[in-house]
Design a protein around this motif. Structure first.
Motif, PDB file in Angstrom:
ATOM      1  N   SER A 100      61.648 -27.895  51.514  1.00 52.04           N
ATOM      2  CA  SER A 100      62.642 -26.841  51.278  1.00 52.04           C
ATOM      3  C   SER A 100      63.776 -27.339  50.396  1.00 52.04           C
ATOM      4  O   SER A 100      64.311 -26.579  49.590  1.00 52.04           O
ATOM      5  N   PHE A 101      64.145 -28.614  50.546  1.00 55.44           N
ATOM      6  CA  PHE A 101      65.211 -29.163  49.725  1.00 55.44           C
ATOM      7  C   PHE A 101      64.729 -29.444  48.305  1.00 55.44           C
ATOM      8  O   PHE A 101      65.429 -29.152  47.338  1.00 55.44           O
ATOM      9  N   ILE A 102      63.521 -29.981  48.175  1.00 48.95           N
ATOM     10  CA  ILE A 102      63.005 -30.359  46.855  1.00 48.95           C
ATOM     11  C   ILE A 102      62.590 -29.128  46.049  1.00 48.95           C
ATOM     12  O   ILE A 102      62.827 -29.056  44.843  1.00 48.95           O
ATOM     13  N   VAL A 131      63.489 -20.885  50.548  1.00 48.00           N
ATOM     14  CA  VAL A 131      63.925 -19.498  50.725  1.00 48.00           C
ATOM     15  C   VAL A 131      62.811 -18.684  51.383  1.00 48.00           C
ATOM     16  O   VAL A 131      63.045 -17.913  52.312  1.00 48.00           O
ATOM     17  N   ILE A 132      61.582 -18.890  50.911  1.00 38.35           N
ATOM     18  CA  ILE A 132      60.448 -18.156  51.484  1.00 38.35           C
ATOM     19  C   ILE A 132      60.249 -18.542  52.942  1.00 38.35           C
ATOM     20  O   ILE A 132      60.082 -17.670  53.814  1.00 38.35           O
ATOM     21  N   LEU A 133      60.265 -19.847  53.238  1.00 40.01           N
ATOM     22  CA  LEU A 133      60.126 -20.285  54.630  1.00 40.01           C
ATOM     23  C   LEU A 133      61.269 -19.758  55.493  1.00 40.01           C
ATOM     24  O   LEU A 133      61.055 -19.323  56.628  1.00 40.01           O
ATOM     25  N   GLY A 134      62.485 -19.819  54.956  1.00 47.53           N
ATOM     26  CA  GLY A 134      63.638 -19.346  55.714  1.00 47.53           C
ATOM     27  C   GLY A 134      63.549 -17.876  56.062  1.00 47.53           C
ATOM     28  O   GLY A 134      63.776 -17.482  57.208  1.00 47.53           O
ATOM     29  N   LYS A 159      66.211 -20.548  64.191  1.00 46.59           N
ATOM     30  CA  LYS A 159      66.981 -21.765  63.927  1.00 46.59           C
ATOM     31  C   LYS A 159      66.336 -22.558  62.788  1.00 46.59           C
ATOM     32  O   LYS A 159      67.033 -23.048  61.897  1.00 46.59           O
ATOM     33  N   PHE A 160      65.008 -22.692  62.821  1.00 44.41           N
ATOM     34  CA  PHE A 160      64.326 -23.413  61.739  1.00 44.41           C
ATOM     35  C   PHE A 160      64.473 -22.667  60.416  1.00 44.41           C
ATOM     36  O   PHE A 160      64.686 -23.285  59.371  1.00 44.41           O
ATOM     37  N   GLY A 161      64.383 -21.346  60.440  1.00 46.80           N
ATOM     38  CA  GLY A 161      64.565 -20.556  59.226  1.00 46.80           C
ATOM     39  C   GLY A 161      65.947 -20.744  58.638  1.00 46.80           C
ATOM     40  O   GLY A 161      66.111 -20.858  57.420  1.00 46.80           O
ATOM     41  N   ARG A 162      66.958 -20.784  59.498  1.00 47.30           N
ATOM     42  CA  ARG A 162      68.325 -21.021  59.048  1.00 47.30           C
ATOM     43  C   ARG A 162      68.450 -22.405  58.414  1.00 47.30           C
ATOM     44  O   ARG A 162      69.085 -22.576  57.373  1.00 47.30           O
ATOM     45  N   GLN A 163      67.811 -23.410  59.021  1.00 52.50           N
ATOM     46  CA  GLN A 163      67.857 -24.768  58.472  1.00 52.50           C
ATOM     47  C   GLN A 163      67.146 -24.844  57.122  1.00 52.50           C
ATOM     48  O   GLN A 163      67.620 -25.529  56.210  1.00 52.50           O
ATOM     49  N   ALA A 164      66.031 -24.148  56.984  1.00 52.46           N
ATOM     50  CA  ALA A 164      65.315 -24.149  55.704  1.00 52.46           C
ATOM     51  C   ALA A 164      66.149 -23.476  54.617  1.00 52.46           C
ATOM     52  O   ALA A 164      66.190 -23.948  53.472  1.00 52.46           O
ATOM     53  N   LEU A 165      66.822 -22.381  54.959  1.00 54.22           N
ATOM     54  CA  LEU A 165      67.690 -21.720  53.983  1.00 54.22           C
ATOM     55  C   LEU A 165      68.867 -22.616  53.592  1.00 54.22           C
ATOM     56  O   LEU A 165      69.235 -22.694  52.413  1.00 54.22           O
ATOM     57  N   CYS A 193      70.365 -27.622  47.937  1.00 58.82           N
ATOM     58  CA  CYS A 193      69.755 -28.177  46.731  1.00 58.82           C
ATOM     59  C   CYS A 193      70.218 -27.412  45.502  1.00 58.82           C
ATOM     60  O   CYS A 193      70.536 -28.013  44.464  1.00 58.82           O
ATOM     61  N   MET A 194      70.274 -26.094  45.597  1.00 59.00           N
ATOM     62  CA  MET A 194      70.750 -25.291  44.469  1.00 59.00           C
ATOM     63  C   MET A 194      72.214 -25.613  44.153  1.00 59.00           C
ATOM     64  O   MET A 194      72.604 -25.729  42.988  1.00 59.00           O
ATOM     65  N   GLY A 195      73.039 -25.767  45.173  1.00 55.48           N
ATOM     66  CA  GLY A 195      74.434 -26.119  44.962  1.00 55.48           C
ATOM     67  C   GLY A 195      74.596 -27.503  44.349  1.00 55.48           C
ATOM     68  O   GLY A 195      75.419 -27.703  43.447  1.00 55.48           O
ATOM     69  N   LEU A 196      73.798 -28.461  44.808  1.00 51.07           N
ATOM     70  CA  LEU A 196      73.847 -29.806  44.240  1.00 51.07           C
ATOM     71  C   LEU A 196      73.407 -29.787  42.782  1.00 51.07           C
ATOM     72  O   LEU A 196      73.998 -30.475  41.943  1.00 51.07           O
TER      73      LEU A 196
END
Length: 105
Positions: free
Chosen positions: A28-30, A36-39, A52-58, A64-67
């Motif tokens: 999700s980070f890479i 986004v799809i997983l989230g 909770k996992f969906g929130r973490q994936a988002l 990553c987009m912000g970085l």
């Protein structure tokens, strides 16, 4: 005789656990679009663990987009500062290469 055929299990029917969870968060980070799809896929489920996992994936994909945006801005500022730096060291007399940049006193 009234038996129902077995229902197919949906893909990723339960929230991932352990190593799979870590692997999906790294993916999700890479690859932010995968995050986004997983989230979205996990946020629409009813159970709290999936949400909770969906929130973490988002969060991983948005971080990553912000970085990426932060690195792009830093790169742009770095390139512009080094490309404009020679203009500060040009002579200001009439033999200047770029006389239109400086006002004649």
């Amino acid at each position: 005789m009234n038996e129902q055929p077995p229902q197919p299990q949906p893909f990723l029917s339960a929230p991932p656990e352990g190593g799979n969870r870590t692997l999906l968060l790294i993916v999700s980070f890479i690859i932010p679009i995968a995050g986004v799809i997983l989230g979205i896929m996990f946020m629409t489920r009813a159970d709290e663990a999936s949400q909770k996992f969906g929130r973490q994936a988002l969060i991983a994909s948005l971080s990553c987009m912000g970085l990426f945006c932060l690195c792009f801005v830093c790169y742009f500022v770095f390139i512009m500062s080094f490309s404009l730096a020679p203009l500060f060291f040009l002579p200001t007399d009439t033999s200047s290469l770029l006389p239109f940049l400086f006002s004649a006193a």
